[in-house]
Design a protein around this motif. Sequence first.
Motif, PDB file in Angstrom:
ATOM      1  N   GLY A  47       0.814  -1.209   0.000  1.00  0.00           N
ATOM      2  CA  GLY A  47       0.000   0.000   0.000  1.00  0.00           C
ATOM      3  C   GLY A  47       0.848   1.259   0.000  1.00  0.00           C
ATOM      4  N   TYR A  48       1.941   1.240   0.756  1.00  0.00           N
ATOM      5  CA  TYR A  48       2.814   2.407   0.830  1.00  0.00           C
ATOM      6  C   TYR A  48       3.443   2.717  -0.528  1.00  0.00           C
ATOM      7  N   THR A  49       3.996   1.697  -1.181  1.00  0.00           N
ATOM      8  CA  THR A  49       4.646   1.928  -2.474  1.00  0.00           C
ATOM      9  C   THR A  49       3.633   2.328  -3.546  1.00  0.00           C
ATOM     10  N   LYS A  50       2.443   1.720  -3.509  1.00  0.00           N
ATOM     11  CA  LYS A  50       1.413   2.078  -4.483  1.00  0.00           C
ATOM     12  C   LYS A  50       0.880   3.488  -4.217  1.00  0.00           C
ATOM     13  N   PHE A  51       0.787   3.836  -2.945  1.00  0.00           N
ATOM     14  CA  PHE A  51       0.327   5.170  -2.577  1.00  0.00           C
ATOM     15  C   PHE A  51       1.308   6.230  -3.078  1.00  0.00           C
TER      16      PHE A  51
END
Length: 581
Positions: free
Chosen positions: A562-566
Amino acid sequence: MGHCCSKGAVKEDVNTGSIAGVNYQNERPSRKPPTPAGDTPVHSFTGSPWQIPFPEGVGATPSPAGTPRRSMLKWPFPPPSPAKPIMSAIRKRREIKKEKSKIPEEEGKETEISLDKTFGYSRNFRSRYELGKEVGRGHFGHTCVAKCKKGALKNQSVAVKIISKSKMTTAISIEDVRREVMLLKGLCGHQHMVHFYDAFEDDQNVYIVMELCEGGELLDRILSKGGRYTETDAKSIVMQILSVASFIHLQGVVHRDLKPENFLFSTKDEASPMKVIDFGLSDFVRPDQRLNDIVGSAYYVAPEVLHRSYNVEADMWSIGVITYILLCGSRPFFARTESGIFRSVVRADPNLNCSPWPSVSPEAKDFVKRLLNKDHRKRMTASQALTHPWLRDENHDVPLDILVYKLVKSYVRATPLRRAALKALSKALTEDELIYLSAQFNHLEPKDGCVSLDNFKTALVKHSTAAMKESRVLDILEKMKPLSYTQMTFEEFSAAAISPHQLEALQGWEAIANTAFQYFELEGNRTISIEALAQEMNVGESTHSTLKDWIRSSDGKLNFLGYTKFLHGLSIRSSNTRQQQ
């Protein structure tokens, strides 16, 4: 003046790989060889060449290409080579415009709307210059050597580009000439820009008087060296190209036709500086604007140009192609036909495995890869390229980068969660990235280690030219107004001025992302619902099933995915694509 795809095309000799000009403006019969057996004919126009299958020999990697050869017809400004379906569509569009430009009269006669071909330039060219021999001929005119009779340039030889008014058959072609003169005048002053002296006109022609470069084209130098430069010599060439590219990009100008033929050496001396020429295809572009007309030369055109959505990053792709040629003597994308070249540009990867690439330094190969990245968001800017490890040991300045303004503008208008994510990412940066950021921060002349909107404005105005005002680059300062009420330390500037997309292109991205996520867990991660995350990313309900995988069920916070996609961002199109797969 240069040529856009509506004004000319290029034919490739299938047997020799050389390129010959084909003039569509004068309705000459096509000299393109018959379509080879097995090629699928194209009957409809498409902005993307994906519909067309690969020609024989083009697969996952491009076919080996020989050293680029001199054109069979010696055009000084070789026309570009758009694909056949593109030319067909443009010819139809031209016919429609021609019909619309005619007004029926009472007796059924038709008269063309008269075009105003006056530019307001001085009309005393003949009294000031004596024309000499012709040194080149292009699609709209020719270039001659001339000698100045009086004034500051008395007895000095200059180059005069003579553009025939009889060939200015549309309002667009007239505007093209006006814009080229405006660009040359506005950008004048950089050491690697061809110097513009003046523009004249009479009833027949427009005369553009420029510096005479007698050292020949970069392409000639490449051929004289057997098609390949040493890395040391290539660095010298590439740094000059990057220097002038960073300058024109900061001014809000995209060249759109960077290639070896458009770089001239001032003298025949081996150490002579280069000058970029031919701004006939160039255009003004705001930092957040996307251009959509397909122009350029086939071997050097960027994928996003073919997809009709591009900015100055398209020039960086062309510089990547030039660097590839300098280092190995062949083109990175090659095919037997124009449409085949386009397919190779869009689909194929440059071959960095065959000779001589095994003997080329890893830094040089990484440099080429980061310029020939098909995702324009991951491509280096000219200023960033000058801080790349391959060029870092060279003695040169790092220019102010307009990308910093675009990224900081987005940062100051971002949500607290996104700013926290970027701050965590900035703490994981390597020394290579910090060198570039430090150079940009110093351009802003910080006071007490901090910068505000005034620093950004002062730095931009300091580098401003008439071209920057025309392209309205300064308008971006209006969107950075939140900086009026705060100051940025270098730490926050680093968070604001980094691009997750560019970092993703690095070989060490996984390590950077993992380290950044650890910082994010400590200082920025928080419980968030799927609905709130969708609102953060400005996407609709259709993305909820995708976003669900980004949140930990244990505590409702973003997981590593989620962090990298965010950081990367999610568009509605990309989320819908994932759901269909």
